[in-house]
Design a protein around this motif. Structure first.
Motif, PDB file in Angstrom:
ATOM      1  N   SER A 160     -35.940 -64.230 108.701  1.00 27.17           N
ATOM      2  CA  SER A 160     -36.384 -62.680 108.918  1.00 27.17           C
ATOM      3  C   SER A 160     -38.377 -62.153 108.206  1.00 27.17           C
ATOM      4  CB  SER A 160     -35.792 -61.676 108.186  1.00 27.17           C
ATOM      5  OG  SER A 160     -35.455 -61.648 106.854  1.00 27.17           O
ATOM      6  N   LEU A 161     -38.760 -62.445 107.736  1.00 26.81           N
ATOM      7  CA  LEU A 161     -39.718 -62.459 107.574  1.00 26.81           C
ATOM      8  C   LEU A 161     -40.805 -63.829 107.193  1.00 26.81           C
ATOM      9  CD1 LEU A 161     -39.047 -59.935 103.799  1.00 26.81           C
ATOM     10  CD2 LEU A 161     -40.018 -59.349 105.395  1.00 26.81           C
ATOM     11  N   GLN A 162     -40.703 -64.538 107.795  1.00 26.66           N
ATOM     12  CA  GLN A 162     -41.379 -65.843 107.700  1.00 26.66           C
ATOM     13  C   GLN A 162     -42.601 -65.520 108.033  1.00 26.66           C
ATOM     14  OE1 GLN A 162     -39.460 -69.302 108.826  1.00 26.66           O
ATOM     15  NE2 GLN A 162     -39.583 -69.064 111.009  1.00 26.66           N
ATOM     16  N   SER A 163     -42.829 -64.752 109.476  1.00 30.06           N
ATOM     17  CA  SER A 163     -44.351 -64.340 110.303  1.00 30.06           C
ATOM     18  C   SER A 163     -45.127 -63.345 109.460  1.00 30.06           C
ATOM     19  CB  SER A 163     -43.885 -63.587 111.847  1.00 30.06           C
ATOM     20  OG  SER A 163     -42.987 -62.847 111.286  1.00 30.06           O
ATOM     21  N   ARG A 164     -44.431 -62.922 108.286  1.00 31.77           N
ATOM     22  CA  ARG A 164     -45.848 -62.069 107.137  1.00 31.77           C
ATOM     23  C   ARG A 164     -45.486 -62.948 106.018  1.00 31.77           C
ATOM     24  NH1 ARG A 164     -42.773 -57.179 106.682  1.00 31.77           N
ATOM     25  NH2 ARG A 164     -44.990 -56.646 106.031  1.00 31.77           N
ATOM     26  N   LEU A 165     -44.985 -63.818 105.731  1.00 30.85           N
ATOM     27  CA  LEU A 165     -45.355 -64.118 104.216  1.00 30.85           C
ATOM     28  C   LEU A 165     -46.082 -65.733 104.777  1.00 30.85           C
ATOM     29  CD1 LEU A 165     -41.731 -64.450 103.556  1.00 30.85           C
ATOM     30  CD2 LEU A 165     -44.125 -62.656 102.055  1.00 30.85           C
ATOM     31  N   THR A 166     -46.720 -65.863 102.953  1.00 28.85           N
ATOM     32  CA  THR A 166     -47.576 -66.970 102.707  1.00 28.85           C
ATOM     33  C   THR A 166     -47.429 -67.347 101.104  1.00 28.85           C
ATOM     34  OG1 THR A 166     -49.255 -67.091 104.670  1.00 28.85           O
ATOM     35  CG2 THR A 166     -49.369 -68.435 102.835  1.00 28.85           C
ATOM     36  N   ILE A 167     -46.570 -68.563 100.875  1.00 34.35           N
ATOM     37  CA  ILE A 167     -46.909 -68.652  99.084  1.00 34.35           C
ATOM     38  C   ILE A 167     -47.495 -69.407  99.171  1.00 34.35           C
ATOM     39  CG2 ILE A 167     -45.244 -68.835  96.971  1.00 34.35           C
ATOM     40  CD1 ILE A 167     -43.361 -67.725  98.764  1.00 34.35           C
ATOM     41  N   THR A 168     -48.613 -69.566  97.947  1.00 33.13           N
ATOM     42  CA  THR A 168     -49.504 -70.902  97.403  1.00 33.13           C
ATOM     43  C   THR A 168     -49.229 -70.696  96.181  1.00 33.13           C
ATOM     44  OG1 THR A 168     -51.127 -69.114  97.231  1.00 33.13           O
ATOM     45  CG2 THR A 168     -50.256 -70.620  99.648  1.00 33.13           C
ATOM     46  N   LYS A 169     -49.569 -72.512  95.284  1.00 35.22           N
ATOM     47  CA  LYS A 169     -49.625 -72.634  93.908  1.00 35.22           C
ATOM     48  C   LYS A 169     -50.839 -72.771  93.495  1.00 35.22           C
ATOM     49  CE  LYS A 169     -47.322 -77.132  94.412  1.00 35.22           C
ATOM     50  NZ  LYS A 169     -48.153 -77.839  93.479  1.00 35.22           N
ATOM     51  N   ASP A 170     -51.531 -72.772  93.269  1.00 38.43           N
ATOM     52  CA  ASP A 170     -52.172 -73.029  92.223  1.00 38.43           C
ATOM     53  C   ASP A 170     -52.235 -73.754  90.943  1.00 38.43           C
ATOM     54  OD1 ASP A 170     -55.056 -73.769  90.709  1.00 38.43           O
ATOM     55  OD2 ASP A 170     -56.450 -71.991  91.987  1.00 38.43           O
ATOM     56  N   THR A 171     -51.639 -75.129  90.405  1.00 34.10           N
ATOM     57  CA  THR A 171     -51.765 -75.773  89.442  1.00 34.10           C
ATOM     58  C   THR A 171     -52.196 -75.985  88.727  1.00 34.10           C
ATOM     59  OG1 THR A 171     -49.953 -77.366  91.157  1.00 34.10           O
ATOM     60  CG2 THR A 171     -50.274 -78.231  88.663  1.00 34.10           C
ATOM     61  N   SER A 172     -53.498 -75.684  88.432  1.00 30.24           N
ATOM     62  CA  SER A 172     -54.320 -76.286  87.758  1.00 30.24           C
ATOM     63  C   SER A 172     -54.510 -74.051  86.581  1.00 30.24           C
ATOM     64  CB  SER A 172     -55.464 -75.904  88.440  1.00 30.24           C
ATOM     65  OG  SER A 172     -56.490 -74.843  88.917  1.00 30.24           O
ATOM     66  N   LYS A 173     -54.119 -73.468  87.531  1.00 29.34           N
ATOM     67  CA  LYS A 173     -53.727 -72.235  86.572  1.00 29.34           C
ATOM     68  C   LYS A 173     -52.805 -71.520  86.206  1.00 29.34           C
ATOM     69  CE  LYS A 173     -58.326 -69.880  89.230  1.00 29.34           C
ATOM     70  NZ  LYS A 173     -58.380 -68.492  89.898  1.00 29.34           N
ATOM     71  N   ASN A 174     -51.666 -72.542  87.214  1.00 29.38           N
ATOM     72  CA  ASN A 174     -50.657 -72.355  86.053  1.00 29.38           C
ATOM     73  C   ASN A 174     -49.935 -71.202  87.594  1.00 29.38           C
ATOM     74  OD1 ASN A 174     -48.254 -74.409  85.321  1.00 29.38           O
ATOM     75  ND2 ASN A 174     -47.940 -72.651  83.017  1.00 29.38           N
ATOM     76  N   GLN A 175     -50.017 -70.400  88.724  1.00 29.37           N
ATOM     77  CA  GLN A 175     -50.275 -69.469  89.574  1.00 29.37           C
ATOM     78  C   GLN A 175     -49.617 -69.705  90.564  1.00 29.37           C
ATOM     79  OE1 GLN A 175     -54.207 -67.549  89.614  1.00 29.37           O
ATOM     80  NE2 GLN A 175     -52.840 -66.383  87.115  1.00 29.37           N
ATOM     81  N   VAL A 176     -48.991 -69.182  91.212  1.00 29.05           N
ATOM     82  CA  VAL A 176     -48.373 -68.613  92.260  1.00 29.05           C
ATOM     83  C   VAL A 176     -48.481 -67.388  92.912  1.00 29.05           C
ATOM     84  CG1 VAL A 176     -45.912 -69.078  93.935  1.00 29.05           C
ATOM     85  CG2 VAL A 176     -46.406 -70.652  91.974  1.00 29.05           C
ATOM     86  N   VAL A 177     -48.690 -67.406  94.262  1.00 26.24           N
ATOM     87  CA  VAL A 177     -49.367 -66.388  94.304  1.00 26.24           C
ATOM     88  C   VAL A 177     -48.919 -65.779  95.931  1.00 26.24           C
ATOM     89  CG1 VAL A 177     -51.725 -65.999  96.190  1.00 26.24           C
ATOM     90  CG2 VAL A 177     -51.756 -66.339  94.357  1.00 26.24           C
ATOM     91  N   LEU A 178     -48.169 -64.681  96.243  1.00 26.14           N
ATOM     92  CA  LEU A 178     -46.856 -64.450  97.383  1.00 26.14           C
ATOM     93  C   LEU A 178     -48.522 -63.710  98.413  1.00 26.14           C
ATOM     94  CD1 LEU A 178     -44.641 -64.101  99.159  1.00 26.14           C
ATOM     95  CD2 LEU A 178     -44.178 -61.957  97.545  1.00 26.14           C
ATOM     96  N   THR A 179     -48.293 -63.599  99.519  1.00 24.45           N
ATOM     97  CA  THR A 179     -49.023 -62.842 100.248  1.00 24.45           C
ATOM     98  C   THR A 179     -48.181 -62.434 101.170  1.00 24.45           C
ATOM     99  OG1 THR A 179     -51.241 -64.181  99.691  1.00 24.45           O
ATOM    100  CG2 THR A 179     -50.991 -62.708 101.926  1.00 24.45           C
ATOM    101  N   MET A 180     -48.073 -61.170 101.884  1.00 26.36           N
ATOM    102  CA  MET A 180     -47.648 -60.493 102.707  1.00 26.36           C
ATOM    103  C   MET A 180     -48.790 -59.162 103.550  1.00 26.36           C
ATOM    104  SD  MET A 180     -43.807 -57.766 102.312  1.00 26.36           S
ATOM    105  CE  MET A 180     -43.160 -59.698 101.864  1.00 26.36           C
TER     106      MET A 180
END
Lengths: 111, 122
Positions: B64-84
């Motif tokens: 229901s939300l996939q058209s608005r969401l992006t999830i990415t990761k930066d392994t070197s920084k040990n971070q995950v980013v959510l964009t909506m």
């Protein structure tokens, strides 16, 4: 409206046993997807209570137990304590939606 | 000890884009089988699954939300980013990031971040 159906509230006196049901369908619980249960104390993040239908993570008291039958699952809490007062959520995976799904949550009141 | 912590804006305007960062500790997202997901909870309401990203860059989103969401990761920084994108007042919620070590039908959320409340208002 949640894919998994839970009663909005249950209650029990200290020392009693309560159960919380979680009803799904043939595309989630009935499709052999595992059920997990989470406890959310007031103002806190959820915490894993049960995974794989019946398994407790280390540190979770054995007063908490899970079961599953066909398209539904249950969480049982025995020896109810005041600190068990919280919201409880079930979670599974729906193969038709290809998505994780949650129940609507059940508020447990210890009388 | 596995911990996750969300960070980002507490207030966004309608139509704006929300970006939240989850900083991981005690594990690496390059470890086979590991995934980091996002869940939200509007005030007084139930949990809602948003999506997750696995160690191998496999991404899964709520239909229901996939058209608005992006999830990415930066392994070197040990971070995950959510964009909506295209935020609306109904998106007001506490946003949690979470750790899983299972996939699909066996998935359980083993550890949760403390959550961050995001309010959408002009």
């Amino acid at each position: 409206q949640s894919v998994l159906t839970q009663p909005p509230s249950v209650s029990g006196a200290p020392g009693q046993r309560v159960t919380i049901s979680c009803t799904g369908s043939s595309s989630n619980i009935g499709a052999a997807s595992a059920v997990s249960w989470y406890q959310q104390l007031p103002g806190a993040a959820p915490k894993l209570l049960i995974y794989g239908n019946v398994n407790r993570p280390s540190g979770v008291p054995d007063r908490f137990s899970g079961s599953k039958s066909r398209t539904s699952a249950s969480l049982a809490i025995t020896g109810l304590q005041a600190e068990d007062e919280a919201d409880y959520y079930c979670q599974s995976y729906d193969s038709s939606l290809s998505s994780v799904v949650f129940g609507g949550g059940t508020k447990l009141t210890v009388l | 000890q596995i911990t996750l912590k969300e960070s980002g804006p507490t207030l966004v305007k309608p139509t704006q884009t929300l970006t939240l960062t989850c900083t991981l500790s005690g594990f690496s997202l390059s470890t086979s089988g590991v995934g980091v997901g996002w869940i939200r909870q509007p005030p007084g309401k139930a949990l809602e699954w948003l999506g997750l990203i696995y160690w191998d860059d496999d991404m899964r989103y709520s239909p229901s939300l996939q058209s608005r969401l992006t999830i990415t990761k930066d392994t070197s920084k040990n971070q995950v980013v959510l964009t909506m994108i295209n935020m609306d007042p109904v998106d007001t919620a506490t946003y949690y990031c979470a750790y899983t070590s299972a996939v699909g039908p066996m998935l359980s959320i083993d550890y949760w971040g403390q959550g961050t409340l995001v309010t959408v208002s002009s």
